[in-house]
Motif scaffolding. Structure first.
Motif, PDB file in Angstrom:
ATOM      1  N   UNK A   1     -19.196  77.454  57.740  1.00  0.00           N
ATOM      2  CA  UNK A   1     -18.476  78.236  58.757  1.00  0.00           C
ATOM      3  C   UNK A   1     -17.552  77.347  59.584  1.00  0.00           C
ATOM      4  N   UNK A   2     -18.007  76.122  59.872  1.00  0.00           N
ATOM      5  CA  UNK A   2     -17.166  75.175  60.606  1.00  0.00           C
ATOM      6  C   UNK A   2     -15.895  74.864  59.818  1.00  0.00           C
ATOM      7  N   UNK A   3     -16.026  74.644  58.502  1.00  0.00           N
ATOM      8  CA  UNK A   3     -14.861  74.357  57.672  1.00  0.00           C
ATOM      9  C   UNK A   3     -13.911  75.557  57.620  1.00  0.00           C
ATOM     10  N   UNK A   4     -14.465  76.767  57.591  1.00  0.00           N
ATOM     11  CA  UNK A   4     -13.609  77.960  57.599  1.00  0.00           C
ATOM     12  C   UNK A   4     -12.853  78.071  58.918  1.00  0.00           C
ATOM     13  N   UNK A   5     -13.517  77.716  60.044  1.00  0.00           N
ATOM     14  CA  UNK A   5     -12.824  77.739  61.342  1.00  0.00           C
ATOM     15  C   UNK A   5     -11.678  76.746  61.357  1.00  0.00           C
ATOM     16  N   UNK A   6     -11.903  75.565  60.767  1.00  0.00           N
ATOM     17  CA  UNK A   6     -10.828  74.571  60.701  1.00  0.00           C
ATOM     18  C   UNK A   6      -9.676  75.102  59.857  1.00  0.00           C
ATOM     19  N   UNK A   7      -9.999  75.745  58.731  1.00  0.00           N
ATOM     20  CA  UNK A   7      -8.947  76.312  57.877  1.00  0.00           C
ATOM     21  C   UNK A   7      -8.132  77.348  58.637  1.00  0.00           C
ATOM     22  N   UNK A   8      -8.822  78.197  59.428  1.00  0.00           N
ATOM     23  CA  UNK A   8      -8.102  79.214  60.218  1.00  0.00           C
ATOM     24  C   UNK A   8      -7.207  78.562  61.273  1.00  0.00           C
ATOM     25  N   UNK A   9      -7.699  77.512  61.906  1.00  0.00           N
ATOM     26  CA  UNK A   9      -6.897  76.807  62.914  1.00  0.00           C
ATOM     27  C   UNK A   9      -5.645  76.212  62.276  1.00  0.00           C
ATOM     28  N   UNK A  10      -5.793  75.626  61.087  1.00  0.00           N
ATOM     29  CA  UNK A  10      -4.641  75.030  60.411  1.00  0.00           C
ATOM     30  C   UNK A  10      -3.634  76.102  60.014  1.00  0.00           C
ATOM     31  N   UNK A  11      -4.123  77.270  59.580  1.00  0.00           N
ATOM     32  CA  UNK A  11      -3.206  78.358  59.214  1.00  0.00           C
ATOM     33  C   UNK A  11      -2.389  78.799  60.434  1.00  0.00           C
ATOM     34  N   UNK A  12      -3.057  78.894  61.580  1.00  0.00           N
ATOM     35  CA  UNK A  12      -2.356  79.335  62.787  1.00  0.00           C
ATOM     36  C   UNK A  12      -1.381  78.277  63.295  1.00  0.00           C
ATOM     37  N   UNK A  13      -1.753  77.003  63.142  1.00  0.00           N
ATOM     38  CA  UNK A  13      -0.921  75.924  63.695  1.00  0.00           C
ATOM     39  C   UNK A  13       0.281  75.612  62.811  1.00  0.00           C
ATOM     40  N   UNK A  14       0.163  75.826  61.496  1.00  0.00           N
ATOM     41  CA  UNK A  14       1.232  75.447  60.569  1.00  0.00           C
ATOM     42  C   UNK A  14       2.221  76.587  60.374  1.00  0.00           C
ATOM     43  N   UNK A  15       3.358  76.218  59.803  1.00  0.00           N
ATOM     44  CA  UNK A  15       4.367  77.214  59.455  1.00  0.00           C
ATOM     45  C   UNK A  15       3.963  77.938  58.168  1.00  0.00           C
ATOM     46  N   UNK A  16       4.591  79.073  57.911  1.00  0.00           N
ATOM     47  CA  UNK A  16       4.267  79.836  56.702  1.00  0.00           C
ATOM     48  C   UNK A  16       4.609  79.051  55.444  1.00  0.00           C
ATOM     49  N   UNK A  17       5.696  78.272  55.506  1.00  0.00           N
ATOM     50  CA  UNK A  17       6.128  77.553  54.305  1.00  0.00           C
ATOM     51  C   UNK A  17       5.352  76.260  54.072  1.00  0.00           C
ATOM     52  N   UNK A  18       4.506  75.870  55.023  1.00  0.00           N
ATOM     53  CA  UNK A  18       3.720  74.641  54.851  1.00  0.00           C
ATOM     54  C   UNK A  18       2.584  74.884  53.862  1.00  0.00           C
ATOM     55  N   UNK A  19       2.310  73.885  53.062  1.00  0.00           N
ATOM     56  CA  UNK A  19       1.237  73.975  52.055  1.00  0.00           C
ATOM     57  C   UNK A  19      -0.016  73.299  52.618  1.00  0.00           C
ATOM     58  N   UNK A  20      -1.052  74.097  52.826  1.00  0.00           N
ATOM     59  CA  UNK A  20      -2.316  73.583  53.381  1.00  0.00           C
ATOM     60  C   UNK A  20      -3.344  73.541  52.256  1.00  0.00           C
ATOM     61  N   UNK A  21      -4.063  72.431  52.136  1.00  0.00           N
ATOM     62  CA  UNK A  21      -5.055  72.287  51.067  1.00  0.00           C
ATOM     63  C   UNK A  21      -6.294  71.591  51.607  1.00  0.00           C
ATOM     64  N   UNK A  22      -7.404  71.868  50.945  1.00  0.00           N
ATOM     65  CA  UNK A  22      -8.629  71.125  51.240  1.00  0.00           C
ATOM     66  C   UNK A  22      -8.623  69.868  50.376  1.00  0.00           C
TER      67      UNK A  22
END
Length: 807
Positions: free
Chosen positions: A520-541
């Motif tokens: 759940x902690x990792x999912x919260x981090x993923x959500x934070x990164x989605x909100x902080x980054x732009x739509x065109x940014x590529x976010x990966x684990x």
């Protein structure tokens, strides 16, 4: 006049010429035979010059020049045996080199014979059937060559004999002929070895050997002996109920099993013959491909139907060297199908039993003539409601036929068609259409089968999704990120930036609250990164607790702003189960830098930030855990202060070092750390606990031990946390430690905590007076508590009580 040299020279030229021709056949055996021909040509031609050269030194010269031909001919024949019997895989490069070492030594011995005379002891003139000649008297090394050559021939003959036993009749006959021919040259060689004077010192071996090779080459063209290498087979193929026919690229018959001969009504041997001239129905067979066709082999009285398909045979060089045609009798199946088409009752029974959709169309207007119940069920209708309607109206809600309709293609071509299609309701179908012919091969209609492959397609979609995405967070995975980074890195126009984020305290969360809380902690981090980054940014684990962001058209200021947004989002987080903190490092692509350098710089900056922020983040987590522990514990701030004061006095009385005092103080604060994972209703329960609840409570020391080991600040007291409920007599928990095996700090804490609880009381027991508490502590000395420590503690309490009285 001695014509022997002329015959030798002519033989050598002919053998060499045909060797060039067969070299172009580009198969392993043809190359092997060509090399043997070249070696024999060299042997024959140089021997012819040897016999006509008057000076002795010229004879020796030609003997040395031709010696590689005589030495490598047995080796090449040995290779031929291996290749023909299908053992070519055993001839590795290393083994080939080893087999050629002794012939190479012999060639060197021939060239240096004047120094040692080991090969030719002497050379003298002789008279024989061919007149005067030169006789080479053999030295000891010559017999080494002979033994080696005949050993190779012996092994080759053994392999051949074994092959003859296992081969089919046609292949066995071919092998026997080749074996017989290959033996003749060695009779000539034996005559030369033991009766050299009879032939005026002339060696008949190259002449006979050359003639045999010419016969081999002639056989290769006349009977395709070289092309018709025994195709990998066994008695299994001969005994199968399926017919096999193997053809080369010129449609000559390479091999055929008994079942195929029976199907094709072939009685004589057809190996090596043209399929067109040997097989009566070849005009039907030559058109087949990977898709099977049905061939009628019968006459007006009896029909035999075969399902026939063809597949190319590809060699190691990925070149087509022929094809295999497989025959399978399907007479019975076709009879069943014919009866099914003729009998309405049988048709209905079969169709109703099928779970897959079946429909029949008798014209290209795609009107359904009949269908099975499964077809009607697929659109939630009754069977009579779809008969007479167009298929594209029912399943696709269209007013005209679908693009690429398989039924229309079958009507147009008379061939089977297969497509995959998705209907408007989201289901996926595999549609197959089969033509129905009358006896004159006219199309009567088309049968369409529909298989619902929705589950399979959804599974394939999920597999494709998870091949590029992280299953836990839904972000892209490392493999996809690396591919995209490689793709974008090569562009000079795009400015690339990378941000690497590491989640602090994940191990502590996993150890304290379980891996579900960590997830759940990792999912919260993923959500934070989605909100902080732009739509065109590529976010990966990127790894277990690491995330990475690939940004385009950015500068260093953009990356700093992104870091600020991430840290602000962490501060706004709900701090469950621990405060969220992320260490971030970032870098911009340099003009001449590599991907590895960019990643390395980013990683180094992230770890430097993690190192710098580490103490702050760890103390922040400890403070948070202490606050949580105070909320769930029965010890309030004042009581904790009393407990700390008492433990400090006890430590002073025991003469503990300053380091031990600090550890004891830390233990007082965090000894019940494991209770933060235990349900609050169990901790706050005012009545006696059930056995299950008590077992849950008893686990808190083990949980606290794991949490403490996850924190550098708490790791030194982890063992004491684990053991603070152990008893001096070994009846405590969780490890049943006894005596001094229990850490000193844990023994101290046990006395101090018990004394404090007795004075304060609990939900189960009323408070005691100091005298009662001291008496209970004394009673448990040697049982629950260390007797030596009890003595010191009671003395301390007594002194403290006297001071209070004096004051």
């Amino acid at each position: 006049m001695n014509y022997f040299p002329i015959i030798l020279q002519t033989t050598g030229i002919i053998v060499f010429t045909f060797g060039l021709i067969i070299w172009d056949r580009k198969s392993l055996l043809s190359s092997n035979l060509a090399l043997l021909a070249f070696a024999l040509a060299l042997w024959s031609i140089t021997d012819s010059f040897l016999y006509v050269s008057p000076p002795l030194k010229h004879k020796i010269y030609w003997a040395v020049i031709g010696y590689p031909g005589s030495q490598f001919s047995p080796v090449l024949l040995f290779f031929f045996f291996f290749n023909f019997t299908g053992l070519e895989k055993l001839l590795t490069r290393k083994r080939i080199i080893l087999l050629c070492i002794l012939p190479l030594i012999s060639v060197v011995m021939a060239a240096t014979n004047s120094w040692h005379h080991w090969l030719w002891a002497s050379i003298k003139e002789t008279e024989g059937w061919f007149g005067s000649g030169t006789l080479f008297v053999h030295g000891p090394w010559f017999w080494v060559e002979v033994i080696y050559s005949y050993t190779l021939i012996g092994v080759g003959v053994f392999l051949y004999l074994r092959f003859l036993i296992k081969s089919s009749k046609e292949l066995s006959l071919k092998a026997r002929q080749i074996l017989t021919l290959s033996i003749f040259p060695f009779f000539g060689h034996l005559l030369y070895i033991f009766y050299p004077e009879a032939f005026s010192g002339c060696d008949l071996t190259p002449l006979i050997f050359g003639a045999v090779v010419l016969i081999f080459i002639w056989f290769s063209f006349r009977y395709q002996y070289i092309d018709l290498v025994p195709i990998a087979r066994s008695t299994l193929i001969d005994n199968l109920e399926v017919g096999f026919l193997f053809l080369d690229i010129f449609n000559r018959i390479v091999d055929i099993n008994p079942k195929a001969k029976n199907f094709l009504n072939l009685t004589n041997s057809v190996i090596g013959k043209s399929a067109e001239n040997s097989i009566p129905i070849w005009s039907k067979l030559e058109k087949i491909s990977n898709d099977p066709i049905i061939v009628d082999l019968g006459n007006n009285k009896k029909h035999i139907y075969l399902s026939v398909y063809s597949s190319p045979v590809i060699n190691k060089n990925k070149s087509c060297i022929g094809k295999v045609i497989v025959f399978n009798e399907i007479t019975e199946q076709l009879m069943i199908k014919e009866a099914w088409l003729k009998t309405e009752q049988e048709k209905s029974l079969i169709l109703q039993a099928m779970n897959d959709m079946v429909a029949f169309y008798n014209s290209p207007d795609l009107t359904i003539s009949w269908a099975n119940p499964a077809a009607a069920i697929s659109v939630n209708r009754k069977l009579d409601e779809i008969t007479g309607l167009h298929c594209y109206e029912i399943w696709n809600q269209r007013s005209e036929p679908c693009e690429g309709c398989p039924v229309l293609k079958t009507f147009a071509t008379g061939e089977k068609q297969t497509i995959e299609k998705e209907t408007p309701d989201g289901r996926a179908w595999e549609l197959r259409s089969y033509p129905v012919f009358d006896k004159q091969k006219n199309i009567l209609g088309v049968v369409e089968l529909g298989y619902d492959i929705t589950i399979r397609k959804n599974f394939e979609k999920r597999m494709r999704y998870f091949s590029f995405h992280d299953a836990l967070t839904g972000l892209y995975n490392r493999a996809y990120f690396e591919e995209e980074l490689k793709r974008l890195f090569g562009s000079r126009e795009i400015q690339i930036g990378i941000l690497l984020a590491d989640v602090n305290g994940l191990k502590l969360v996993n150890d304290a609250f379980g891996h579900q809380a960590g997830d759940l902690l990792l999912k919260r981090v993923a959500d934070i990164l989605r909100l902080a980054c732009r739509k065109e940014d590529l976010i990966a684990r990127w790894g277990g607790d690491e995330f990475i962001v690939l940004l385009t058209n950015v500068n260093i200021e953009n990356l700093k702003e992104l870091e600020i947004r991430i840290q602000e989002a962490c501060l706004k987080d709900n701090n469950e189960p621990v405060p969220l903190s992320i260490s971030v490092g970032y870098a911009i692509k340099e003009k001449r830098g590599t991907i590895e350098e960019l990643l390395k710089i980013t990683e180094e900056r992230m770890y430097r930030k993690k190192l710098d922020e580490g103490p702050f983040n760890r103390h922040r987590i400890l403070d948070y855990l202490e606050d949580v522990l105070e909320k769930i514990s029965s010890e309030n701030g004042k009581q904790m202060e009393n407990l700390t004061s008492l433990s400090n006095a006890f430590a002073q009385e025991l003469g503990l070092s300053e380091h031990e005092k600090k550890q004891l103080d830390l233990l007082i604060r965090f000894h019940d750390l494991g209770k933060i994972t235990i349900p609050q209703d169990i901790i706050n329960k005012t009545i006696e606990l059930t056995p299950e609840e008590w077992e849950s409570i008893k686990k808190h020391s083990e949980i606290g031990y794991r949490i403490a080991n996850s924190s550098p600040e708490l790791a030194p007291i982890a063992e004491a946390i684990l053991a603070h409920h152990e008893h001096w007599n070994g009846r405590g928990y969780p490890q049943n430690l006894e005596g001094e095996k229990i850490p000193l700090l844990a023994r101290i804490l046990a006395i101090v905590e018990a004394y404090d609880v007795m004075l304060r009381g609990s939900s189960y027991k009323a408070p005691m007076t100091e005298i009662q508490a001291c008496r209970e502590i004394q009673n448990q000395a040697g049982k629950q508590f260390d007797p030596r420590l009890v003595e010191v503690f009671l003395k301390l309490v007594h002194q403290t009580r006297l001071k209070k009285v004096a004051e």
